[in-house]
Scaffold this motif. Structure first.
Motif, PDB file in Angstrom:
ATOM      1  N   LYS A  87      33.087  26.872  89.692  1.00 26.81           N
ATOM      2  CA  LYS A  87      31.922  27.631  90.172  1.00 26.81           C
ATOM      3  C   LYS A  87      31.287  28.424  89.023  1.00 26.81           C
ATOM      4  O   LYS A  87      30.063  28.403  88.852  1.00 26.81           O
ATOM      5  CB  LYS A  87      32.347  28.569  91.318  1.00 26.81           C
ATOM      6  CG  LYS A  87      31.169  29.238  91.992  1.00 26.81           C
ATOM      7  CD  LYS A  87      31.591  30.128  93.163  1.00 26.81           C
ATOM      8  CE  LYS A  87      30.382  30.832  93.765  1.00 26.81           C
ATOM      9  NZ  LYS A  87      30.750  32.017  94.537  1.00 26.81           N
TER      10      LYS A  87
ATOM     11  N   CYS B 178      42.057  38.640  90.158  1.00 26.47           N
ATOM     12  CA  CYS B 178      42.697  37.512  90.844  1.00 26.47           C
ATOM     13  C   CYS B 178      43.843  37.997  91.717  1.00 26.47           C
ATOM     14  O   CYS B 178      44.394  37.232  92.493  1.00 26.47           O
ATOM     15  CB  CYS B 178      43.195  36.485  89.835  1.00 26.47           C
ATOM     16  SG  CYS B 178      44.582  37.080  88.863  1.00 26.47           S
TER      17      CYS B 178
ATOM     18  N   ARG C 144      36.232  38.098  89.522  1.00 33.09           N
ATOM     19  CA  ARG C 144      37.684  38.154  89.716  1.00 33.09           C
ATOM     20  C   ARG C 144      38.375  37.668  88.445  1.00 33.09           C
ATOM     21  O   ARG C 144      38.442  36.467  88.175  1.00 33.09           O
ATOM     22  CB  ARG C 144      38.076  37.291  90.915  1.00 33.09           C
ATOM     23  CG  ARG C 144      37.527  37.858  92.223  1.00 33.09           C
ATOM     24  CD  ARG C 144      37.730  36.906  93.370  1.00 33.09           C
ATOM     25  NE  ARG C 144      37.366  37.527  94.646  1.00 33.09           N
ATOM     26  CZ  ARG C 144      37.227  36.861  95.782  1.00 33.09           C
ATOM     27  NH1 ARG C 144      37.420  35.550  95.814  1.00 33.09           N
ATOM     28  NH2 ARG C 144      36.910  37.487  96.890  1.00 33.09           N
TER      29      ARG C 144
ATOM     30  N   THR D 242      40.485  28.466  93.763  1.00 31.37           N
ATOM     31  CA  THR D 242      39.015  28.531  93.885  1.00 31.37           C
ATOM     32  C   THR D 242      38.622  29.845  94.565  1.00 31.37           C
ATOM     33  O   THR D 242      39.480  30.539  95.133  1.00 31.37           O
ATOM     34  CB  THR D 242      38.452  27.373  94.747  1.00 31.37           C
ATOM     35  OG1 THR D 242      38.811  27.628  96.108  1.00 31.37           O
ATOM     36  CG2 THR D 242      38.977  26.013  94.317  1.00 31.37           C
ATOM     37  N   GLU D 243      37.335  30.138  94.526  1.00 28.95           N
ATOM     38  CA  GLU D 243      36.831  31.364  95.154  1.00 28.95           C
ATOM     39  C   GLU D 243      36.994  31.314  96.667  1.00 28.95           C
ATOM     40  O   GLU D 243      36.914  32.346  97.336  1.00 28.95           O
ATOM     41  CB  GLU D 243      35.342  31.575  94.808  1.00 28.95           C
ATOM     42  CG  GLU D 243      35.072  31.999  93.370  1.00 28.95           C
ATOM     43  CD  GLU D 243      35.109  30.850  92.383  1.00 28.95           C
ATOM     44  OE1 GLU D 243      35.381  29.700  92.796  1.00 28.95           O
ATOM     45  OE2 GLU D 243      34.878  31.094  91.187  1.00 28.95           O
TER      46      GLU D 243
ATOM     47  N   THR E 230      30.842  35.982  94.470  1.00 33.45           N
ATOM     48  CA  THR E 230      32.092  36.194  93.718  1.00 33.45           C
ATOM     49  C   THR E 230      32.311  35.021  92.767  1.00 33.45           C
ATOM     50  O   THR E 230      31.949  33.871  93.090  1.00 33.45           O
ATOM     51  CB  THR E 230      33.309  36.252  94.663  1.00 33.45           C
ATOM     52  OG1 THR E 230      33.321  35.055  95.449  1.00 33.45           O
ATOM     53  CG2 THR E 230      33.266  37.450  95.579  1.00 33.45           C
ATOM     54  N   PHE E 231      32.880  35.316  91.626  1.00 33.00           N
ATOM     55  CA  PHE E 231      33.227  34.271  90.662  1.00 33.00           C
ATOM     56  C   PHE E 231      34.611  34.539  90.077  1.00 33.00           C
ATOM     57  O   PHE E 231      34.933  35.680  89.735  1.00 33.00           O
ATOM     58  CB  PHE E 231      32.225  34.243  89.494  1.00 33.00           C
ATOM     59  CG  PHE E 231      30.869  33.733  89.880  1.00 33.00           C
ATOM     60  CD1 PHE E 231      30.600  32.371  89.934  1.00 33.00           C
ATOM     61  CD2 PHE E 231      29.853  34.620  90.211  1.00 33.00           C
ATOM     62  CE1 PHE E 231      29.348  31.902  90.304  1.00 33.00           C
ATOM     63  CE2 PHE E 231      28.595  34.158  90.585  1.00 33.00           C
ATOM     64  CZ  PHE E 231      28.344  32.799  90.629  1.00 33.00           C
ATOM     65  N   ASN E 232      35.377  33.493  89.921  1.00 35.47           N
ATOM     66  CA  ASN E 232      36.639  33.571  89.173  1.00 35.47           C
ATOM     67  C   ASN E 232      36.336  33.503  87.689  1.00 35.47           C
ATOM     68  O   ASN E 232      35.533  32.657  87.264  1.00 35.47           O
ATOM     69  CB  ASN E 232      37.521  32.351  89.485  1.00 35.47           C
ATOM     70  CG  ASN E 232      38.177  32.444  90.833  1.00 35.47           C
ATOM     71  OD1 ASN E 232      38.224  33.514  91.438  1.00 35.47           O
ATOM     72  ND2 ASN E 232      38.701  31.305  91.303  1.00 35.47           N
TER      73      ASN E 232
END
Ligand code: UD1
Length: 339
Positions: free
Chosen positions: A310, A127, A178, A139-140, A263-265
């Motif tokens: 997400k 992050c 992330r 958010t992404e 990509t994902f958080n």
């Protein structure tokens, strides 16, 4: 079952992910150069899963060694890439070391994967790419901000290298995860975080203070514009985080991804202040923590926590463990390694 390479598989997040991969039946091969990890972690993993993963001591900077490795293991289907240097302060002192360790090695690895018939690649991002985001939760789609450190920059550049490579390499699919702030340990206390020297991160510093290894925790600033004045982060239990890697990998292996690069958080979606973390530790340990408020730490952002929509919706993953669970397991681990 598919053979998965985990680089840096004896590190903190790597070792927990190896456990979850083995629990799901994957065949795991670990490479690790042991620069910031201990070979004893292999026994910790084995004691949990009952199965010893294949291990090779290998530095990814050793191009010839990496070649030999991939020639021997030409049936690898996926790679989860944790191996990297991660100390922010050190990266400021030694930028080239960080670019060499984190970027050169990524390039070598992707060159190997290009040659495989198909490959799924999971990248450890952070992050930190968002810096102090303008909107919370993050958010992404939040813009990637100018990196605060060479370490942070290696995550940004790493993501770009993977994105560009995926664009022109149809047999390669990748997900960058992330992470927000990974904490805690496996509930068995057979694996956990093993910081070398004085911990820079909050939770190991707290547990080391609790056990008497450090005299006092310095809380870096209580004059931030937050409810109690201390900084806010999204602390995610490492076991929840590890499980997300397996879910992301399966998404790629089963062709459920929407694009070749995603990509994902990975966070809980909930922000906790430094003092809330201290209180959680006190609650689960029954101890009073010796701490004092000191000045702000340079470079600290005020507040960061994830929008997990997400990851929840597309990965079908959500966190199950709480901050108290994380502090309890971190404390159990600290007590075990000092006994
Ligand atoms: C830090 C790094 C970040 C990296 C992440 C990896 C910095 C500025 N940021 O994030 O780039 O991706 O680790 O895990 O180094 N705190 C104290 N006293 C302490 C230690 C920490 O009060 O002794 C506070 C910090 O001010 C912060 C919070 O605890 O508000 C969390 O700190 P830390 O665990 O270092 O994580 P980050 O700063 O989020």
């Amino acid at each position: 079952m598919d053979k998965i390479l985990v680089t840096g598989g004896l590190g903190f997040i790597g070792s927990h992910t190896v456990v979850e991969l083995q629990n799901e039946g994957f065949e795991v091969v670990i490479i690790d150069d042991l620069s910031n990890s201990s070979i004893s972690v292999l026994d910790g993993i084995t004691s949990i899963t009952g199965k010893k993963p294949v291990f090779e001591k290998l530095d990814l900077k050793d191009k010839a060694g990496v070649d030999v490795f991939f020639n021997t293991h030409n049936d690898i289907k996926g790679v989860i890439h944790f191996a990297a240097s991660k100390a922010v302060g050190e990266s400021v002192e030694k930028p080239l070391l960080y670019y060499e360790n984190n970027i050169n090695t990524l390039v070598y690895l992707l060159k190997q994967l290009e040659q495989l018939p198909t490959a799924s690649f999971i990248f450890s991002s952070s992050c930190t790419v968002y810096g102090q985001a303008d909107k919370l939760p993050i958010t992404e789609n939040a813009p990637v901000k100018q990196a605060e450190s060479p370490y942070g920059n290696t995550k940004q550049i790493g993501e770009e290298i993977i994105r560009d490579t995926c664009k022109v390499t149809p047999n390669l699919k990748a997900i960058a995860l992330r992470y927000f702030n990974p904490v805690g340990a496996h509930e068995s206390a057979n694996i956990g975080e093993l910081p070398i020297g004085v911990p820079q991160n909050l939770v190991p510093f707290i547990t080391q203070t609790g056990i008497g290894l450090r005299e006092q925790l310095s809380v870096f600033g209580d004059d931030y514009p937050t409810p109690d004045g201390t900084c806010i982060r999204d602390y995610i239990h490492v076991v929840d985080l590890a499980k997300a890697h397996v879910v992301a990998l399966k998404r790629l292996l089963e062709n459920k991804n929407k694009a070749n690069y995603e990509t994902f958080n990975l966070g809980t979606g909930k922000g906790s202040s430094v003092l809330e973390v201290v209180k959680a530790f006190e609650r689960v340990s029954g101890k009073t923590l010796n701490y004092k408020i000191v000045g702000r730490r340079e470079g600290d952002i005020i507040s960061a926590y994830a929008d997990t929509t997400k990851a929840n919706e597309e990965l079908g993953w959500e966190t199950k463990l709480t901050l108290d669970d994380a502090m309890r397991s971190a404390w159990k681990w600290e007590q075990k390694i000092r006994s």
